[in-house]
Design an enzyme around this catalytic site. Structure first.
Site, PDB file in Angstrom:
ATOM      1  N   HIS A   1      -2.570   7.831   6.563  1.00  0.00           N
ATOM      2  CA  HIS A   1      -1.787   8.391   5.859  1.00  0.00           C
ATOM      3  C   HIS A   1      -1.994  10.001   5.317  1.00  0.00           C
ATOM      4  O   HIS A   1      -1.591  10.953   5.577  1.00  0.00           O
ATOM      5  CB  HIS A   1      -0.817   7.814   4.806  1.00  0.00           C
ATOM      6  CG  HIS A   1       0.247   7.179   5.148  1.00  0.00           C
ATOM      7  ND1 HIS A   1       1.663   7.666   5.947  1.00  0.00           N
ATOM      8  CD2 HIS A   1       0.594   5.804   5.114  1.00  0.00           C
ATOM      9  CE1 HIS A   1       2.318   6.671   6.122  1.00  0.00           C
ATOM     10  NE2 HIS A   1       1.876   5.425   5.744  1.00  0.00           N
TER      11      HIS A   1
ATOM     12  N   HIS B   1      -4.300   1.886   7.297  1.00  0.00           N
ATOM     13  CA  HIS B   1      -3.192   2.419   7.434  1.00  0.00           C
ATOM     14  C   HIS B   1      -2.880   3.403   6.392  1.00  0.00           C
ATOM     15  O   HIS B   1      -2.476   4.659   6.649  1.00  0.00           O
ATOM     16  CB  HIS B   1      -2.106   1.255   7.185  1.00  0.00           C
ATOM     17  CG  HIS B   1      -0.881   1.753   7.245  1.00  0.00           C
ATOM     18  ND1 HIS B   1       0.216   1.373   8.252  1.00  0.00           N
ATOM     19  CD2 HIS B   1       0.077   2.395   6.506  1.00  0.00           C
ATOM     20  CE1 HIS B   1       1.575   1.846   8.051  1.00  0.00           C
ATOM     21  NE2 HIS B   1       1.409   2.573   6.815  1.00  0.00           N
ATOM     22  N   GLU B   2      -3.353   3.247   5.030  1.00  0.00           N
ATOM     23  CA  GLU B   2      -3.096   4.096   3.961  1.00  0.00           C
ATOM     24  C   GLU B   2      -4.020   5.498   4.022  1.00  0.00           C
ATOM     25  O   GLU B   2      -3.593   6.535   3.735  1.00  0.00           O
ATOM     26  CB  GLU B   2      -3.383   3.692   2.729  1.00  0.00           C
ATOM     27  CG  GLU B   2      -2.289   2.356   2.325  1.00  0.00           C
ATOM     28  CD  GLU B   2      -0.957   2.778   2.579  1.00  0.00           C
ATOM     29  OE1 GLU B   2      -0.368   3.801   2.603  1.00  0.00           O
ATOM     30  OE2 GLU B   2      -0.034   1.554   2.831  1.00  0.00           O
TER      31      GLU B   2
ATOM     32  N   GLN C   1       3.283  10.034   0.610  1.00  0.00           N
ATOM     33  CA  GLN C   1       4.647   9.154   0.723  1.00  0.00           C
ATOM     34  C   GLN C   1       5.383   9.260  -0.383  1.00  0.00           C
ATOM     35  O   GLN C   1       6.685   8.930  -0.554  1.00  0.00           O
ATOM     36  CB  GLN C   1       4.198   7.680   0.861  1.00  0.00           C
ATOM     37  CG  GLN C   1       3.581   7.431   2.532  1.00  0.00           C
ATOM     38  CD  GLN C   1       3.345   5.942   2.596  1.00  0.00           C
ATOM     39  OE1 GLN C   1       2.529   5.292   1.990  1.00  0.00           O
ATOM     40  NE2 GLN C   1       4.344   5.139   3.216  1.00  0.00           N
TER      41      GLN C   1
ATOM     42  N   GLY D   1       0.886  -1.178  -0.098  1.00  0.00           N
ATOM     43  CA  GLY D   1       0.000  -0.017   0.054  1.00  0.00           C
ATOM     44  C   GLY D   1       0.838   1.349   0.026  1.00  0.00           C
ATOM     45  O   GLY D   1       2.042   1.286   0.473  1.00  0.00           O
TER      46      GLY D   1
ATOM     47  N   CYS E   1       5.777   0.179   7.646  1.00  0.00           N
ATOM     48  CA  CYS E   1       5.526   1.466   6.679  1.00  0.00           C
ATOM     49  C   CYS E   1       6.659   1.566   6.051  1.00  0.00           C
ATOM     50  O   CYS E   1       7.929   1.661   6.482  1.00  0.00           O
ATOM     51  CB  CYS E   1       5.016   2.509   7.631  1.00  0.00           C
ATOM     52  SG  CYS E   1       4.627   3.794   6.549  1.00  0.00           S
ATOM     53  N   LEU E   2       6.625   1.936   4.463  1.00  0.00           N
ATOM     54  CA  LEU E   2       7.849   2.113   3.754  1.00  0.00           C
ATOM     55  C   LEU E   2       8.597   3.716   4.282  1.00  0.00           C
ATOM     56  O   LEU E   2       9.472   3.584   3.844  1.00  0.00           O
ATOM     57  CB  LEU E   2       7.158   2.229   2.294  1.00  0.00           C
ATOM     58  CG  LEU E   2       6.686   1.075   1.842  1.00  0.00           C
ATOM     59  CD1 LEU E   2       6.321   1.156   0.338  1.00  0.00           C
ATOM     60  CD2 LEU E   2       7.962  -0.012   1.810  1.00  0.00           C
TER      61      LEU E   2
HETATM   62 ZN    ZN Z   1       2.405   3.672   5.645  1.00  0.00          ZN
END
Ligand code: ZN
Length: 187
Positions: A142, A138-139, A51, A46, A96-97
């Site tokens: 963000h 989660h996304e 991001q 995701g 998380c990236l």
């Molecule tokens: Zn994340």
């Protein structure tokens, strides 16, 4: 658009509520395809627009690489809104990236219903559960300026303090391209 650098915790854009998308032009279509490419390059499932430094209410999800979810289709959600969530919750270890190599348990509703717009700006509704519901929440967070590390218990917050400060100072090695300054923004 190519693979884009991923913003890291400490970057200002990750703490902002993302701006609503009102027109889907070639720039937005290009952004979405770049987001998929960037996510896959980083082995993510995701990715939210902030991001990759874009102040836009968009996230992409593709969990088909995860065992048991092979039939799951890639999704791009524009202007997502949560319209229902289950009382039942689950605990899952998230990563998380934008917070490389850190993981912690997060409690979230098991099922969730989103209303969003597709790339033709038609309104769609999607009910998700388990992993898909997890990733989408989660996304969505963000886009509201929230990171999963905000949602962990006090003990975990303490434990994460040092690693997060290292990431903020960019004193970490990351296997995919990342932003070089906390002001990084492309759109
Ligand atoms: Zn994340």
């Amino acid at each position: 658009m190519p693979i884009l650098p991923i913003t890291l915790c400490g970057d200002k854009i990750l703490r902002k509520k993302a701006a609503k998308v009102t027109i889907v032009d070639n720039e937005i279509i290009g952004l979405i395809s770049s987001m998929f490419e960037t996510m896959r390059n980083a082995n993510g499932i995701g990715l939210a627009a902030n991001q990759v430094g874009a102040d836009k209410k968009i996230f992409v999800v593709d969990i088909s690489a995860v065992e048991g979810n092979e039939d799951s289709k890639p999704l791009a959600l524009i202007n997502p809104k949560i319209i229902a969530k289950s009382e039942e919750t689950t605990v899952f270890e998230e990563g998380c990236l934008s917070i490389p190599d850190q993981h912690a348990d997060v409690i979230r509703p098991k099922k969730i219903t989103f209303e969003y717009q597709d790339t033709d700006l038609n309104t769609q509704t999607l009910e998700a559960d388990d992993l898909l519901a997890r990733v989408m929440q989660h996304e969505y967070d963000h886009l509201m300026g929230i990171l999963f590390t905000d949602l962990v218990d006090e003990e975990e917050k303490k434990r994460l303090k040092k690693p997060l400060s290292k990431i903020k100072k960019r004193k970490v090695e990351v296997a995919y391209p990342t932003s070089t300054s906390s002001d990084y923004q492309i759109l």
